[in-house]
Design a protein around this motif. Sequence first.
Motif, PDB file in Angstrom:
ATOM      1  N   GLN A   7     -21.438   4.626   3.344  1.00 28.96           N
ATOM      2  CA  GLN A   7     -21.400   5.753   2.482  1.00 28.96           C
ATOM      3  C   GLN A   7     -19.813   6.455   2.536  1.00 28.96           C
ATOM      4  O   GLN A   7     -19.195   6.962   1.421  1.00 28.96           O
ATOM      5  N   ILE A   8     -19.203   6.359   3.768  1.00 24.54           N
ATOM      6  CA  ILE A   8     -17.845   6.953   3.914  1.00 24.54           C
ATOM      7  C   ILE A   8     -16.784   5.993   2.911  1.00 24.54           C
ATOM      8  O   ILE A   8     -15.816   6.606   2.395  1.00 24.54           O
ATOM      9  N   LEU A   9     -17.363   4.821   3.087  1.00 24.93           N
ATOM     10  CA  LEU A   9     -16.234   3.907   2.272  1.00 24.93           C
ATOM     11  C   LEU A   9     -16.369   3.846   0.865  1.00 24.93           C
ATOM     12  O   LEU A   9     -15.623   3.965   0.112  1.00 24.93           O
ATOM     13  N   ALA A  10     -17.732   4.291   0.274  1.00 23.11           N
ATOM     14  CA  ALA A  10     -17.824   4.590  -1.267  1.00 23.11           C
ATOM     15  C   ALA A  10     -17.212   5.985  -1.474  1.00 23.11           C
ATOM     16  O   ALA A  10     -16.536   5.900  -2.330  1.00 23.11           O
ATOM     17  N   GLY A  11     -17.465   6.798  -0.615  1.00 23.14           N
ATOM     18  CA  GLY A  11     -16.651   8.222  -0.770  1.00 23.14           C
ATOM     19  C   GLY A  11     -15.049   7.867  -0.964  1.00 23.14           C
ATOM     20  O   GLY A  11     -14.407   8.571  -1.638  1.00 23.14           O
ATOM     21  N   LEU A  12     -14.662   7.310   0.278  1.00 22.09           N
ATOM     22  CA  LEU A  12     -12.986   6.997   0.100  1.00 22.09           C
ATOM     23  C   LEU A  12     -12.643   6.428  -1.154  1.00 22.09           C
ATOM     24  O   LEU A  12     -11.729   6.683  -1.770  1.00 22.09           O
ATOM     25  N   LEU A 244      -9.576  12.702  -0.638  1.00 20.55           N
ATOM     26  CA  LEU A 244     -10.390  11.867   0.062  1.00 20.55           C
ATOM     27  C   LEU A 244     -11.259  12.684   0.586  1.00 20.55           C
ATOM     28  O   LEU A 244     -12.647  11.907   0.895  1.00 20.55           O
ATOM     29  N   VAL A 245     -11.285  13.666   1.218  1.00 16.19           N
ATOM     30  CA  VAL A 245     -12.423  14.370   2.059  1.00 16.19           C
ATOM     31  C   VAL A 245     -13.293  14.838   0.827  1.00 16.19           C
ATOM     32  O   VAL A 245     -14.581  14.858   1.098  1.00 16.19           O
TER      33      VAL A 245
END
Length: 293
Positions: A7-12, A244-245
């Motif tokens: 999920q973090i990578l997709a968000g980035l 990014l945030v």
Amino acid sequence: MTELIQQILAGLATGVIYAGLALALGVVFQGTGMLNLAQGELATLSAFAAWSLIDAGLPFWGAFPLAVLLSAVLGAAIERVLVRPVEGSGPMVLLAAGAAMLLGINALMALGWGTDPKTFASPFGASSVGFGDVRLTSQQAGAAALVLVTMGVIAALFRFTPVGLKLRAVATNPASARLLGIRTGRILALGWALAGAVGGVAGIAAAPVVGLSPDMMSGPLLLALAAATLGGMTSRAGAVVGGLVIGVAGSLASRYVPGLGGDLQLVVPFGIIFAVLLLRPQGLFGRAATVRA
């Protein structure tokens, strides 16, 4: 843990698009004090230009630089023809000019290409990349890399070249820059051209995912505005961090907060923005005041 990293990578990957638009907004705002509400429309126009060139038989990597160049030229032309005559007229006039450009460019795109979404084939293929169970589509990874490289080039230009020094000088104090012999008019037009180019890259990168239509960048532009506000309108690094945030916050909220799927995930990024504005109105990396004469 694997799912969280996913999920973090997709968000980035998504946040990079917001960061590119936020950077474009910040470059224009620093130079002219104008919030360019038409930045998303310029990005969309660049995507339409690339799509048309590809449809005419040009390969993507031939159409891509031409479309970005068109976006840069159009950005400079808008500054010269539409913005400069009203530049000293106050913030409300500049805001109205931005809104007028948004509506005008959107209407022209609807007339030229219609309002039905068009398929923009991914130049990076339909495979996936990653390590172990953590995967991203090749489009996500490729688009993120494309925008990151573009932002890196812009950062290097601002930091290490004489042109970048002039851009920073004009953004900080146009009157003093003029006394030093800098042709502020040309530098401001160049700033708009750079913003147009960065936005164009972001628009082309986003088109295969969101679908090509005149309104495709309306949502991303709002999130880019949130990102620029979070990081600080006067900070290029802040715009990138803010994007990014916002991307990561939206991705995590849609997955882990009950009832915040789909468009409702926007509640979390904008909640962050309100908190930052209450505690630090200039943004995380912005300056409290900008000298303008």
